[in-house]
Design an enzyme around this catalytic site. Structure first.
Site, short mmCIF file in Angstrom:
data_model
loop_
_atom_site.label_atom_id
_atom_site.label_comp_id
_atom_site.label_asym_id
_atom_site.label_seq_id
_atom_site.Cartn_x
_atom_site.Cartn_y
_atom_site.Cartn_z
N CYS A 47 0.85 -1.19 0.00
CA CYS A 47 0.00 0.00 0.00
C CYS A 47 0.89 1.24 0.00
O CYS A 47 1.80 1.36 0.83
CB CYS A 47 -0.91 0.00 1.22
SG CYS A 47 -1.95 1.47 1.37
N CYS A 50 0.45 3.17 3.59
CA CYS A 50 0.90 2.65 4.89
C CYS A 50 1.96 1.57 4.80
O CYS A 50 2.41 1.05 5.82
CB CYS A 50 -0.29 2.14 5.70
SG CYS A 50 -1.03 0.64 5.01
N CYS A 65 -7.83 -5.56 -18.67
CA CYS A 65 -8.78 -4.52 -18.25
C CYS A 65 -8.14 -3.14 -18.15
O CYS A 65 -8.85 -2.14 -18.04
CB CYS A 65 -9.45 -4.89 -16.93
SG CYS A 65 -8.36 -4.78 -15.49
N CYS A 96 -7.48 -1.05 1.71
CA CYS A 96 -6.42 -1.56 2.57
C CYS A 96 -6.98 -1.76 3.97
O CYS A 96 -7.62 -0.86 4.52
CB CYS A 96 -5.25 -0.57 2.58
SG CYS A 96 -3.94 -1.02 3.74
N CYS A 99 -5.17 0.97 6.53
CA CYS A 99 -5.37 2.43 6.49
C CYS A 99 -6.62 2.86 5.73
O CYS A 99 -6.85 4.06 5.57
CB CYS A 99 -4.14 3.10 5.88
SG CYS A 99 -3.94 2.82 4.11
N HIS A 102 -8.52 3.45 -0.62
CA HIS A 102 -9.23 2.85 -1.75
C HIS A 102 -8.17 2.30 -2.70
O HIS A 102 -7.24 3.00 -3.08
CB HIS A 102 -10.07 3.92 -2.46
CG HIS A 102 -10.61 3.47 -3.78
ND1 HIS A 102 -11.69 2.62 -3.87
CD2 HIS A 102 -10.21 3.74 -5.05
CE1 HIS A 102 -11.94 2.39 -5.17
NE2 HIS A 102 -11.05 3.07 -5.88
N HIS A 105 -11.41 -2.39 -7.21
CA HIS A 105 -12.60 -3.21 -7.05
C HIS A 105 -12.27 -4.68 -7.34
O HIS A 105 -11.28 -4.97 -8.01
CB HIS A 105 -13.71 -2.74 -8.00
CG HIS A 105 -14.27 -1.41 -7.61
ND1 HIS A 105 -13.69 -0.22 -8.02
CD2 HIS A 105 -15.32 -1.07 -6.83
CE1 HIS A 105 -14.38 0.79 -7.51
NE2 HIS A 105 -15.37 0.31 -6.79
N ASP A 109 -14.80 -12.55 -12.13
CA ASP A 109 -14.48 -13.07 -13.47
C ASP A 109 -12.99 -13.34 -13.65
O ASP A 109 -12.45 -13.25 -14.74
CB ASP A 109 -14.97 -12.09 -14.55
CG ASP A 109 -14.33 -10.71 -14.43
OD1 ASP A 109 -13.48 -10.50 -13.53
OD2 ASP A 109 -14.68 -9.83 -15.23
N ARG A 117 -11.06 -11.34 -9.69
CA ARG A 117 -10.15 -10.39 -10.34
C ARG A 117 -10.12 -9.12 -9.48
O ARG A 117 -11.05 -8.33 -9.49
CB ARG A 117 -10.61 -10.05 -11.75
CG ARG A 117 -9.79 -8.93 -12.40
CD ARG A 117 -10.19 -8.70 -13.86
NE ARG A 117 -11.61 -8.49 -14.06
CZ ARG A 117 -12.19 -7.29 -14.21
NH1 ARG A 117 -11.47 -6.19 -14.15
NH2 ARG A 117 -13.49 -7.21 -14.40
N CYS A 119 -8.97 -5.79 -9.32
CA CYS A 119 -8.58 -4.78 -10.30
C CYS A 119 -8.11 -3.56 -9.50
O CYS A 119 -8.93 -2.85 -8.91
CB CYS A 119 -9.80 -4.48 -11.16
SG CYS A 119 -9.49 -3.40 -12.53
#
Length: 132
Positions: A47, A50, A65, A96, A99, A102, A105, A109, A117, A119
């Site tokens: 991350c 952190c 993707c 995470c 912390c 974001h 997602h 699939d 997955r 992503c």
């Protein structure tokens, strides 16, 4: 795991503008632009906020993707999945566990063995190469 908590102002001072927008404000980097999208380097992805270990390169795969994709986190407790109903869709956000950054997602699939997955935005990650 002990939570790392900071104010938005503290995160803003620590991160560059793109990292802040994605990790703290839940933005998304443009597809096929992230530094780790095509990376094949053996190592562990941490991350950016952190330094918590999140994904191992052995679970990374080319999903096409536009973002780095993994079929599993490094361990079950490294990330947390959160229901996301933004943008007129129902998705599962990945954050995470330490912390609450974001990360991206997760979608159902992906390849075996998990069929998932993850992503993940490159800007949220720091790849630490494995020593040879």
């Amino acid at each position: 795991m002990e939570k790392l908590e900071k104010t938005l102002e503290e995160w803003k001072q620590m991160l560059d503008p793109e990292q802040y927008n994605v990790c703290r404000l839940k933005a998304t980097e443009r597809p096929f632009t992230g530094k780790y999208n095509s990376t094949k380097t053996d190592g562990v992805y941490h991350c950016i906020c952190c330094n918590e270990a999140l994904f191992d390169s052995t679970t990374k795969f080319d999903s096409g993707c536009g973002w780095p994709s993994f079929y599993a986190p490094i361990e079950g407790s490294a990330v947390v999945e959160v229901r996301d109903v933004s943008h007129g869709m129902i998705r599962t956000e990945v954050v995470c566990a330490k912390c609450d950054a974001h990360l991206g997602h997760v979608f159902p699939d992906g390849p075996e063995p998990t069929g998932l997955r993850y992503c993940i935005n490159s800007v949220c990650l720091d790849l630490v190469p494995r020593e040879a």
